[in-house]
Design a protein around this motif. Structure first.
Motif, PDB file in Angstrom:
ATOM      1  N   SER A   1       0.834  -1.093   0.238  1.00  0.00           N
ATOM      2  CA  SER A   1      -0.149   0.154   0.486  1.00  0.00           C
ATOM      3  C   SER A   1       1.099   1.369   0.183  1.00  0.00           C
ATOM      4  CB  SER A   1      -1.230  -0.386   0.927  1.00  0.00           C
ATOM      5  OG  SER A   1      -0.453   0.087   2.634  1.00  0.00           O
TER       6      SER A   1
ATOM      7  N   THR B   1       5.784   2.950  -1.054  1.00  0.00           N
ATOM      8  CA  THR B   1       5.113   1.278  -0.928  1.00  0.00           C
ATOM      9  C   THR B   1       5.619   0.356  -0.885  1.00  0.00           C
ATOM     10  OG1 THR B   1       4.426   3.005  -2.644  1.00  0.00           O
ATOM     11  CG2 THR B   1       4.254   0.463  -3.297  1.00  0.00           C
TER      12      THR B   1
ATOM     13  N   LYS C   1      -2.358   5.775   5.041  1.00  0.00           N
ATOM     14  CA  LYS C   1      -2.211   4.675   4.049  1.00  0.00           C
ATOM     15  C   LYS C   1      -3.144   4.218   2.579  1.00  0.00           C
ATOM     16  CE  LYS C   1      -2.030   0.028   5.566  1.00  0.00           C
ATOM     17  NZ  LYS C   1      -3.325  -1.544   6.779  1.00  0.00           N
TER      18      LYS C   1
ATOM     19  N   THR D   1      -5.060   1.942   0.125  1.00  0.00           N
ATOM     20  CA  THR D   1      -4.232   0.578  -0.678  1.00  0.00           C
ATOM     21  C   THR D   1      -4.573   1.107  -1.736  1.00  0.00           C
ATOM     22  OG1 THR D   1      -5.160  -0.735   1.504  1.00  0.00           O
ATOM     23  CG2 THR D   1      -5.339  -1.995  -0.663  1.00  0.00           C
TER      24      THR D   1
END
Length: 168
Positions: free
Chosen positions: A34, A114, A164, A166
């Motif tokens: 993520s 990432t 964060k 995703t």
């Protein structure tokens, strides 16, 4: 699987300790990647005359903020080597920002990655090292007649944001 930086809701399981009580690194291998960003900030308190010398680039060791910026970035990239349970993560971006006040220098460090784990420890390492570099660069100006630092301190170091996302 709990996030490396999240505690168990029940409080029963410690993520960095095995059944026998031995410290261990969290296995993040099964977690999806993520996009993550963390920002940390801290302040070094100095005398007004020292801050003026920093502002006017009159510190004998050289450009204080440029050197501190390099130190902060270097620390971000090496966090996994100094914090025992941190994973080595791919750093995709580091941003540093200095705010020079009357008697203080505040440093903000934003880190992006990432991967499978967060980057807040990297941001904190960048801030603390960057501020330590400022102190090192100005220590001759900050010492009193006894060689002490009565007005110099680093404080208010904290994570100010953590994100964060995703990938879809």
């Amino acid at each position: 699987m709990p996030d490396e930086d999240e505690s168990d809701a029940e409080g029963d399981d410690l993520t960095h300790v095995d059944e026998a009580g031995n410290v261990q690194m969290v296995d993040v291998g099964e977690k999806p990647d993520s996009q993550r960003r963390a920002v940390a900030r801290g302040t070094v308190r100095l005398t007004e005359s020292t801050v003026e010398a920093v502002r006017d680039d009159e510190i004998g060791k050289g450009d204080v903020l440029a050197t501190a910026r390099i130190g902060a970035i270097q620390a971000v990239k090496h966090t996994w080597e100094t914090i025992p349970m941190c994973h080595q993560i791919p750093i995709t971006n580091v941003e540093t920002e200095f705010d020079v006040g009357e008697a203080e220098v505040t440093l903000s460090v934003a880190v992006e990655t990432t991967g499978k784990t967060g980057c807040e420890m990297e941001a904190l390492e960048g801030v603390t090292t960057g501020l330590n570099v400022v102190w090192d660069m100005v220590k001759a100006a900050e010492k009193d007649d006894d060689g002490q630092y009565p007005d110099t301190r680093i404080d208010d170091v904290r994570v100010v944001s953590k994100e964060k996302r995703t990938p879809e």
